[in-house]
Design a protein around this motif. Structure first.
Motif, short mmCIF file in Angstrom:
data_model
loop_
_atom_site.label_atom_id
_atom_site.label_comp_id
_atom_site.label_asym_id
_atom_site.label_seq_id
_atom_site.Cartn_x
_atom_site.Cartn_y
_atom_site.Cartn_z
N ALA A 37 -10.11 -0.84 -3.40
CA ALA A 37 -10.59 -1.51 -4.61
C ALA A 37 -9.61 -1.31 -5.77
N ALA A 38 -9.10 -0.06 -5.88
CA ALA A 38 -8.12 0.20 -6.94
C ALA A 38 -6.85 -0.61 -6.71
N GLY A 39 -6.42 -0.71 -5.44
CA GLY A 39 -5.23 -1.52 -5.14
C GLY A 39 -5.45 -2.99 -5.45
N PHE A 40 -6.67 -3.50 -5.14
CA PHE A 40 -6.96 -4.90 -5.43
C PHE A 40 -6.83 -5.20 -6.92
N TYR A 41 -7.45 -4.31 -7.75
CA TYR A 41 -7.40 -4.56 -9.19
C TYR A 41 -5.99 -4.35 -9.75
N THR A 42 -5.23 -3.46 -9.13
CA THR A 42 -3.84 -3.27 -9.58
C THR A 42 -3.01 -4.52 -9.31
N VAL A 43 -3.12 -5.05 -8.08
CA VAL A 43 -2.36 -6.26 -7.73
C VAL A 43 -2.86 -7.43 -8.57
N ARG A 94 -15.11 6.54 2.06
CA ARG A 94 -15.24 6.47 0.61
C ARG A 94 -13.86 6.37 -0.06
N LEU A 95 -12.91 7.18 0.44
CA LEU A 95 -11.56 7.11 -0.12
C LEU A 95 -10.92 5.74 0.15
N LEU A 96 -11.15 5.19 1.35
CA LEU A 96 -10.59 3.88 1.68
C LEU A 96 -11.20 2.79 0.82
N LYS A 97 -12.50 2.91 0.59
CA LYS A 97 -13.18 1.91 -0.25
C LYS A 97 -12.65 1.96 -1.68
N GLU A 118 -4.05 -9.47 -2.30
CA GLU A 118 -5.40 -9.28 -2.85
C GLU A 118 -6.45 -9.56 -1.80
N GLY A 119 -6.23 -10.55 -0.95
CA GLY A 119 -7.21 -10.83 0.10
C GLY A 119 -7.34 -9.69 1.09
N ALA A 120 -6.21 -9.11 1.50
CA ALA A 120 -6.26 -7.98 2.44
C ALA A 120 -6.95 -6.77 1.82
N LEU A 121 -6.65 -6.46 0.55
CA LEU A 121 -7.28 -5.31 -0.11
C LEU A 121 -8.77 -5.54 -0.31
N ALA A 122 -9.15 -6.79 -0.67
CA ALA A 122 -10.58 -7.07 -0.88
C ALA A 122 -11.35 -6.94 0.43
N VAL A 123 -10.79 -7.48 1.52
CA VAL A 123 -11.46 -7.39 2.82
C VAL A 123 -11.58 -5.93 3.24
#
Length: 329
Positions: free
Chosen positions: A263-269, A256-259, A202-207
């Motif tokens: 973000a979607a990956g962060f909320y999924t994890v 934009r796609l990376l952002k 989650e930390g890596a995805l948020a950063v």
């Protein structure tokens, strides 16, 4: 109290006196026989040693000394049958015994060695029997030592079990912590490894999402556009426009796609972590541990004032045994 102590001392003295007297008599008589041998009174040595051996109550060492003195005295008197009898008895007690050639004349040493050779088969049997006795004694001593160690270990185990204390710890867990990101629910449940995985992911995805957001925002430019046919008091109307240049459209799409993806990956994890924490949640956890209380220190309480005490001790003396009595008031 004093009458009882006096009676106890008298009784103990009466019991020890015969033992000490016999030991002292044996030592004194053996010294007298040795002195008679040194003065050449061989007939007296034979008579006194024979009488003393017949009375019994001697140790093997004392018997060996008496038979050696008697055998040498008989040899010096040319009473070869008596010499052979005493030397044979000596060898049966101590099959490997040898006469000191610096003290005993060579003829007596040679006679003793010839007798030992004649008794060689008997002495071998005696040596073997002695080795068997020693081996049995050694095995018995080892068995007793093993039993003593086992009993000591059993005693220590019983004392250790008696000192053990069972401690039950009740840990209450907060239900809301399960909804905190970065593996907080897993850490609360003691599942540290999985908590580290969720926290790192989650930390890596948020950063990544934050960096992509600022990089995407950096692509925007601001410009002022005049609007024709629209007049204001100060002149033509203007409009401020914020846009991404066409030359940066590809970069904008990538950021934009990376952002959005990060973000979607962060909320999924995060959702997976919350689901896992809720699945393993327990309101309270009871932990049972067994601890050992320290052994109680030895008592150092002083003796009650005014209470007399008596201590009896035994000690060896040159003539046997002695007894001592200590009174404390």
């Amino acid at each position: 109290m004093s009458v009882r102590l006096t009676l106890l001392f008298c009784l103990l003295s009466a019991l020890l006196a015969p033992v000490a007297a016999r030991a002292q008599d044996a030592d004194t008589e053996l010294a007298g026989i040795r002195a008679a041998f040194e003065y050449g009174k061989y007939a007296e040595v034979l008579e006194r040693s024979g009488t003393r051996i017949d009375r019994g109550g001697l140790s093997d060492e004392q018997l060996v000394d008496l038979h050696e003195l008697s055998g040498l005295a008989a040899f010096n008197l040319q009473r070869m049958s008596d010499a052979e009898r005493h030397f044979s008895a000596l060898l049966r007690l101590e099959p490997d015994h040898s006469l000191d050639p610096f003290v005993v004349p060579p003829p007596a040493v040679a006679y003793f060695d010839r007798l030992k050779q004649r008794m060689d088969s008997e002495l071998d049997f005696l040596r073997q029997e002695r080795r068997l006795r020693q081996e049995r004694a050694r095995v018995e001593a080892e068995r007793r030592e093993r039993e003593r160690l086992a009993a000591e270990e059993q005693r220590r185990r019983v004392e250790s079990l008696a000192r053990q204390v069972t401690i039950r710890t009740v840990e209450k867990r907060n239900f809301l912590v399960n909804f905190v990101p970065f593996g907080a629910g897993q850490f609360q449940q003691g599942r540290t490894s999985l908590g580290v995985v969720f926290a790192a992911s989650e930390g890596a995805l948020a950063v990544t999402s934050i960096i992509a957001y600022f990089a995407y925002e950096a692509l925007f430019e601001t410009d002022t556009v005049e609007i024709e046919d629209v007049l204001t008091e100060t002149g033509k109307a203007t409009l401020t426009v914020r846009y991404i240049p066409t030359s940066r459209s590809r970069q904008a799409d990538a950021w934009r796609l990376l952002k959005i993806g990060s973000a979607a990956g962060f909320y999924t994890v995060y959702a997976l972590g919350v689901s896992d924490a809720l699945y393993h949640h327990e309101d309270q956890v009871v932990t049972t541990t067994i601890e050992e209380r320290p052994a109680p220190p030895p008592s150092t309480a002083p003796t009650r004032s005014g209470a007399p005490s008596a201590h009896l001790r035994l000690f060896p003396t040159s003539g046997g045994l002695g007894a001592g009595l200590t009174l404390t008031f």
